[in-house]
Design an enzyme around this catalytic site. Structure first.
Site, mmCIF file in Angstrom:
data_model
loop_
_atom_site.group_PDB
_atom_site.id
_atom_site.type_symbol
_atom_site.label_atom_id
_atom_site.label_comp_id
_atom_site.label_asym_id
_atom_site.label_seq_id
_atom_site.Cartn_x
_atom_site.Cartn_y
_atom_site.Cartn_z
ATOM 1 N N ASP A 121 9.724 -14.251 -11.210
ATOM 2 C CA ASP A 121 8.497 -13.772 -10.565
ATOM 3 C C ASP A 121 8.321 -14.522 -9.249
ATOM 4 O OD1 ASP A 121 5.712 -12.834 -10.104
ATOM 5 O OD2 ASP A 121 5.893 -12.142 -12.165
ATOM 6 N N HIS A 154 6.975 -8.839 -7.040
ATOM 7 C CA HIS A 154 7.058 -10.101 -7.805
ATOM 8 C C HIS A 154 8.395 -10.804 -7.561
ATOM 9 C CE1 HIS A 154 3.325 -9.635 -10.151
ATOM 10 N NE2 HIS A 154 3.588 -8.336 -10.113
ATOM 11 N N ASP A 170 6.318 -3.131 -11.642
ATOM 12 C CA ASP A 170 4.851 -3.110 -11.580
ATOM 13 C C ASP A 170 4.344 -3.689 -10.265
ATOM 14 O OD1 ASP A 170 6.001 -5.576 -12.573
ATOM 15 O OD2 ASP A 170 3.942 -6.321 -12.707
ATOM 16 N N GLU A 171 3.126 -3.308 -9.923
ATOM 17 C CA GLU A 171 2.343 -3.921 -8.837
ATOM 18 C C GLU A 171 3.149 -4.085 -7.543
ATOM 19 O OE1 GLU A 171 -0.944 -6.552 -11.233
ATOM 20 O OE2 GLU A 171 0.981 -7.530 -10.900
ATOM 21 N N CYS A 204 13.241 1.024 5.910
ATOM 22 C CA CYS A 204 12.693 1.875 4.846
ATOM 23 C C CYS A 204 12.114 3.165 5.426
ATOM 24 C CB CYS A 204 11.634 1.117 4.047
ATOM 25 S SG CYS A 204 12.342 -0.158 2.973
ATOM 26 N N TRP A 259 0.140 -0.688 -19.913
ATOM 27 C CA TRP A 259 -0.487 -2.007 -19.861
ATOM 28 C C TRP A 259 -1.843 -2.007 -19.174
ATOM 29 C CZ3 TRP A 259 -0.897 -4.494 -14.941
ATOM 30 C CH2 TRP A 259 -0.276 -3.793 -13.892
ATOM 31 N N TYR A 292 -3.577 -8.112 -24.164
ATOM 32 C CA TYR A 292 -3.263 -9.126 -23.149
ATOM 33 C C TYR A 292 -3.841 -10.459 -23.628
ATOM 34 C CZ TYR A 292 -0.862 -6.817 -19.315
ATOM 35 O OH TYR A 292 0.096 -6.227 -18.534
ATOM 36 N N ASP A 346 -3.333 -13.351 -22.567
ATOM 37 C CA ASP A 346 -3.709 -14.308 -21.517
ATOM 38 C C ASP A 346 -5.182 -14.140 -21.144
ATOM 39 O OD1 ASP A 346 -1.981 -11.954 -20.551
ATOM 40 O OD2 ASP A 346 -3.319 -12.295 -18.853
ATOM 41 N N TRP A 373 0.723 -13.650 -19.953
ATOM 42 C CA TRP A 373 1.042 -13.961 -18.551
ATOM 43 C C TRP A 373 0.710 -15.405 -18.282
ATOM 44 C CZ3 TRP A 373 4.290 -10.747 -16.708
ATOM 45 C CH2 TRP A 373 4.289 -9.426 -17.143
ATOM 46 N N GLU A 388 0.086 -17.538 -15.617
ATOM 47 C CA GLU A 388 -0.613 -18.232 -14.529
ATOM 48 C C GLU A 388 -1.497 -19.369 -15.041
ATOM 49 O OE1 GLU A 388 -0.160 -14.995 -14.700
ATOM 50 O OE2 GLU A 388 -0.031 -14.056 -12.713
HETATM 51 ZN ZN LIG Z 1 12.499 -2.252 3.814
#
Ligand SMILES: [Zn+2]
Length: 499
Positions: free
Chosen positions: A166, A215, A278-279, A292, A355, A383, A385, A434, A436
């Site tokens: 991560d 991540h 994810d994210e 891109c 999730w 979850y 956490d 998770w 953190e």
């Molecule tokens: Zn790129």
């Protein structure tokens, strides 16, 4: 709670100093040793294991290949003995853990070396019951993870996902790329092999996770050329940089991950590898990157999220080349309800994990429509956490997350009241931790228990056999037992007055 049981009639089974544990199959020797530990712990009696069916071998572990279902087991206790039947070592192990529950729950009889007659015919509601640890955020030693496995098997969890990479760290040795692990503690490939063997003996599958394309600050800090052009001059610093992604159009990303994925797939016996997904902060990376943007134009895409298609097209081909299947966190076209489609079209051979808070019923419908299998880890129930009460993680200001009480976790029905054919693509349930705010193994265990008891029952037991008041009663001996084993648990004092 088993799915079918019948209290027997007549005398109890009396265990004595001559009693032996019989198994015909030498491959069950380790599993038999788990039953030896149960009798040592509950009755303070050391029972030998034998491969010959003598008159004293009244405790029997029998592999019966005609039994359908990998984890279906039958446990019978009569005055004459205790027998566990199953078609596999994990089924026998499930029967052993149920035996442990019987002996723990009837402690008075156990203290007199007696087991009351009962017949149990049992099998899990869902195939995979998973817990997830995150040593990328706060490292956990191999010894700590082994201790965690020792506890989870008692409640029939059969898979452990390790979130190995991560923004905050890269924890798996990759031969040929020493810079990846130069910045902090990590697992050598030898250590991970040892951990996988330890888990396999206990019928636990370890699912490795490498999170891409977001991540990824840990790899970008070592190899900054893998980021998008918009970030060319921005330093990539672990613990500081956020929202940065692998460039979708940088060929080196693929030559790196081809090697990384093939090494990680070879290391872990699981048929699956989790690759995150994810994210991804697409608007801050791919949408502003010269390379891109050129690729978008070439492909005729209107939305930069469509670049996930060629990205995972390549990444997933390395997984298939390794003979494995991929798991991804399910992202929909909105991060809150309502959502009505995937973020991008996931290939059919990808298993997804639901999730995000409140989106699991939608995920169940959409994955059914597209034919993907699904794991359920809904934030609001699973979850771990998340704090269990307000103020429960004071040094992290509750980690900024909503509260998930034990009772809330127990209310989780992975079928959401739907008819069975609407959720028969659901492979299992997962509880996430998770890392953190989870600074060490004690905090991980404190956040896991007792809520993992609730998830264990959600994954195993049909709704008709689940009951909060029954669960509350069965909770206490198990909590005390974990404390005796040196496990940090949270005492759920708030439910004492909840009648
Ligand atoms: Zn790129």
């Amino acid at each position: 709670m088993p799915n079918q049981y019948k209290i027997g009639q007549g005398k109890s089974f009396a265990v004595n100093n001559l009693t032996k544990i019989y198994t015909s199959n030498k491959q069950l020797d380790f599993t038999a040793s788990l039953l030896q530990q149960v009798f040592k712990k509950r009755m303070n009696i050391q029972l030998p294991v034998t491969h010959s069916p003598s008159a004293d071998a009244t405790i029997r572990l029998i592999i019966d290949p005609t039994i359908k279902g990998n984890e279906t087991y039958k446990l019978t206790v009569t005055a004459h003995g205790l027998t566990i039947y199953g078609s596999s070592s994990i089924a026998i192990q499930d029967g052993i853990m149920t035996t442990d529950q019987l002996l723990l729950g009837d402690a008075f009889a156990s203290s007199r070396h007696q087991i009351a007659p009962i017949t149990i015919s049992d099998k899990p509601r869902f195939a995979r019951r998973i817990l997830m640890l995150d040593p990328a955020r706060h490292f956990l030693s191999v010894k700590d993870i082994k201790f965690y496995i020792d506890q989870m098997i008692k409640y029939k969890f059969n898979a452990l996902q390790l979130h190995l990479t991560d923004d905050q760290g890269w924890r798996v040795e990759i031969k040929g790329y020493p810079k990846l692990t130069a910045g902090g503690p990590f697992y050598t490939q030898e250590e991970l092999k040892d951990l996988c063997n330890y888990a396999a003996l206990r019928n636990v599958e370890i699912i490795p996770e490498l999170d891409v394309p977001g991540h990824t600050v840990s790899i970008l800090s070592a190899y900054p050329e893998l980021a998008c052009t918009v970030n060319d001059t921005i330093p990539k610093i672990i613990g500081t940089t956020t929202d940065m992604m692998l460039c979708c159009s940088q060929q080196e990303v693929y030559s790196f991950y081809k090697v990384i994925i093939s090494q990680v797939c070879a290391l872990f016996p699981s048929p699956y590898i989790h690759l995150g997904g994810d994210e991804a902060a697409i608007s801050k990376n791919w949408a502003k990157c010269e390379r891109c943007q050129a690729l978008m134009k070439e492909k005729g895409y209107s939305n930069p999220a469509q670049l996930m298609i060629p990205f995972f097209d390549k990444i997933l081909s390395y997984v298939r080349d390794a003979g494995k299947k991929a798991i991804l966190w399910c992202e929909l076209n909105n991060i809150y309800a309502p959502a009505d489609d995937y973020l991008f079209p996931y290939p059919k051979d990808v298993m997804l994990v639901s999730w995000r808070n409140g989106l699991t019923p939608t995920c169940i419908d959409i994955t059914k429509r597209y034919g993907n299998t699904l794991i359920l880890a809904p934030g609001e129930y699973a979850y771990f956490d998340y704090p269990q009460m307000k103020g429960d993680l004071p040094e992290y200001n509750n980690w900024g997350m909503p509260i998930t009480t034990l009772k809330k976790s127990y209310e989780f029905d992975p079928g959401y009241g739907l008819p069975a054919d609407r959720y028969n693509h659901v492979d299992g349930v997962m509880g996430t931790l998770w890392g953190e705010a989870i600074i060490d193994i004690n905090r991980a265990l404190y956040m896991t228990y007792p809520r993992a008891f609730a998830l264990s029952e959600a994954g195993w037991t049909d709704m008709e056999h689940r009951n909060w008041n029954s669960f509350r009663q069965r909770l206490y001996p198990n909590l005390l037992d974990l404390i005796k084993c040196g496990v940090s648990v949270r005492a759920p004092f708030e439910i004492a007055k909840d009648n």
